[in-house]
Design a protein around this motif. Structure first.
Motif, mmCIF file in Angstrom:
data_model
loop_
_atom_site.group_PDB
_atom_site.id
_atom_site.type_symbol
_atom_site.label_atom_id
_atom_site.label_comp_id
_atom_site.label_asym_id
_atom_site.label_seq_id
_atom_site.Cartn_x
_atom_site.Cartn_y
_atom_site.Cartn_z
ATOM 1 N N MET A 1 0.842 -1.172 0.000
ATOM 2 C CA MET A 1 0.000 0.000 0.000
ATOM 3 C C MET A 1 0.895 1.246 0.000
ATOM 4 N N THR A 2 0.609 2.168 -0.852
ATOM 5 C CA THR A 2 1.337 3.431 -0.914
ATOM 6 C C THR A 2 0.810 4.379 0.145
ATOM 7 N N VAL A 3 1.711 5.027 0.840
ATOM 8 C CA VAL A 3 1.301 6.003 1.852
ATOM 9 C C VAL A 3 0.896 7.293 1.147
ATOM 10 N N GLN A 4 -0.364 7.658 1.316
ATOM 11 C CA GLN A 4 -0.880 8.907 0.775
ATOM 12 C C GLN A 4 -1.440 9.814 1.864
ATOM 13 N N ALA A 5 -1.852 9.220 2.983
ATOM 14 C CA ALA A 5 -2.436 9.979 4.092
ATOM 15 C C ALA A 5 -1.818 9.507 5.395
ATOM 16 N N VAL A 133 5.089 5.417 13.583
ATOM 17 C CA VAL A 133 6.368 6.024 13.937
ATOM 18 C C VAL A 133 6.176 6.900 15.164
ATOM 19 N N LEU A 134 7.042 6.724 16.137
ATOM 20 C CA LEU A 134 7.117 7.630 17.279
ATOM 21 C C LEU A 134 8.215 8.627 16.961
ATOM 22 N N GLU A 172 12.588 13.496 8.518
ATOM 23 C CA GLU A 172 13.048 12.808 7.309
ATOM 24 C C GLU A 172 13.137 11.300 7.522
ATOM 25 N N SER A 173 13.720 10.872 8.639
ATOM 26 C CA SER A 173 13.827 9.427 8.876
ATOM 27 C C SER A 173 12.448 8.801 9.103
ATOM 28 N N ALA A 174 11.530 9.538 9.719
ATOM 29 C CA ALA A 174 10.170 9.029 9.924
ATOM 30 C C ALA A 174 9.478 8.793 8.589
ATOM 31 N N LEU A 175 9.532 9.788 7.713
ATOM 32 C CA LEU A 175 8.850 9.661 6.421
ATOM 33 C C LEU A 175 9.534 8.644 5.514
ATOM 34 N N THR A 176 10.847 8.580 5.560
ATOM 35 C CA THR A 176 11.573 7.578 4.779
ATOM 36 C C THR A 176 11.159 6.175 5.213
ATOM 37 N N TYR A 177 11.071 5.964 6.513
ATOM 38 C CA TYR A 177 10.628 4.666 7.022
ATOM 39 C C TYR A 177 9.231 4.327 6.508
ATOM 40 N N LEU A 178 8.298 5.283 6.610
ATOM 41 C CA LEU A 178 6.928 5.020 6.182
ATOM 42 C C LEU A 178 6.852 4.706 4.691
ATOM 43 N N ILE A 179 7.589 5.432 3.876
ATOM 44 C CA ILE A 179 7.601 5.171 2.441
ATOM 45 C C ILE A 179 8.184 3.793 2.153
ATOM 46 N N ASN A 180 9.273 3.460 2.816
ATOM 47 C CA ASN A 180 9.902 2.153 2.611
ATOM 48 C C ASN A 180 8.993 1.017 3.077
ATOM 49 N N GLU A 181 8.294 1.209 4.196
ATOM 50 C CA GLU A 181 7.368 0.191 4.698
ATOM 51 C C GLU A 181 6.227 -0.029 3.717
ATOM 52 N N SER A 182 5.771 1.038 3.071
ATOM 53 C CA SER A 182 4.645 0.897 2.144
ATOM 54 C C SER A 182 5.066 0.185 0.852
ATOM 55 N N ASP A 183 6.360 0.174 0.582
ATOM 56 C CA ASP A 183 6.856 -0.492 -0.619
ATOM 57 C C ASP A 183 7.041 -1.994 -0.435
#
Length: 184
Positions: A1-5, A133-134, A172-183
């Motif tokens: 699932m791609t993170v959009q929200a 993410v905390l 940056e690390s929070a969003l990078t993690y979320l994007i990578n998890e969605s991939d």
């Protein structure tokens, strides 16, 4: 699932460190710059208001969800993309979770803790499979993280369950993690 929200949980107060405000501004701005939708509790004050206004100032899409009994504390309807008023806190939390592809928790108080716990427990029982993410501003979540690790070492939580929560020190690390998890 791609993170959009991304649903962002955070304090309705500012806290006593300027770094909390700085991180809330940066998170709101970065979510908007990445063309992600920010979902949050609809408050006008504290870190809630800071993050929402920062995202809107960057041209972002912000959806606030506020219970009717807190309507006087909600952000002005023309200050966000959409403000949804709901009957109570239970409905608010359900929608905050339903509208999200992922979750980020900034510093906050009892309400933020309750939201974090619900995200974790609902993931555990299979009601969602969305990353959390905390955002550990100035070590704010160090004690909670220690408790979570103690829960694992004491046999109450599995390491696999703990691995579904990410402790990040930067936006940056929070969003990078979320994007990578969605991939995955």
């Amino acid at each position: 699932m791609t993170v959009q929200a991304i649903t962002v949980f955070m304090g309705s107060q500012l806290g006593n460190q300027s770094s909390y405000i700085t991180m809330a501004k940066q998170l709101g701005q970065t979510i908007a710059q990445r063309r992600l939708k920010m979902i949050y509790g609809g408050g006008r004050d504290g870190l809630m208001g800071i993050a929402a206004r920062s995202a809107m100032a960057e041209g972002g899409e912000v959806v606030g969800i506020s219970p009717n009994n807190l309507a006087e504390e909600a952000i002005a309807i023309d200050s966000v993309t959409k403000l949804i008023e709901v009957a109570d806190m239970d409905e608010r939390k359900r929608l905050l979770m339903a509208y999200a592809d992922a979750f980020i928790a900034l510093p906050g108080g009892f309400g933020t803790l309750e939201e974090i716990a619900q995200v974790i427990s609902w993931e555990k029982i299979g009601l969602h499979h969305k990353p959390l993410v905390l955002l550990n501003t100035n070590g704010f979540y160090d004690s909670l993280w220690h408790w979570l690790m103690t829960s694992v070492s004491s046999g109450f939580v599995t390491q696999n369950d703990l691995d579904k929560i990410y402790l990040a020190d930067t936006v940056e690390s929070a969003l990078t993690y979320l994007i990578n998890e969605s991939d995955r």
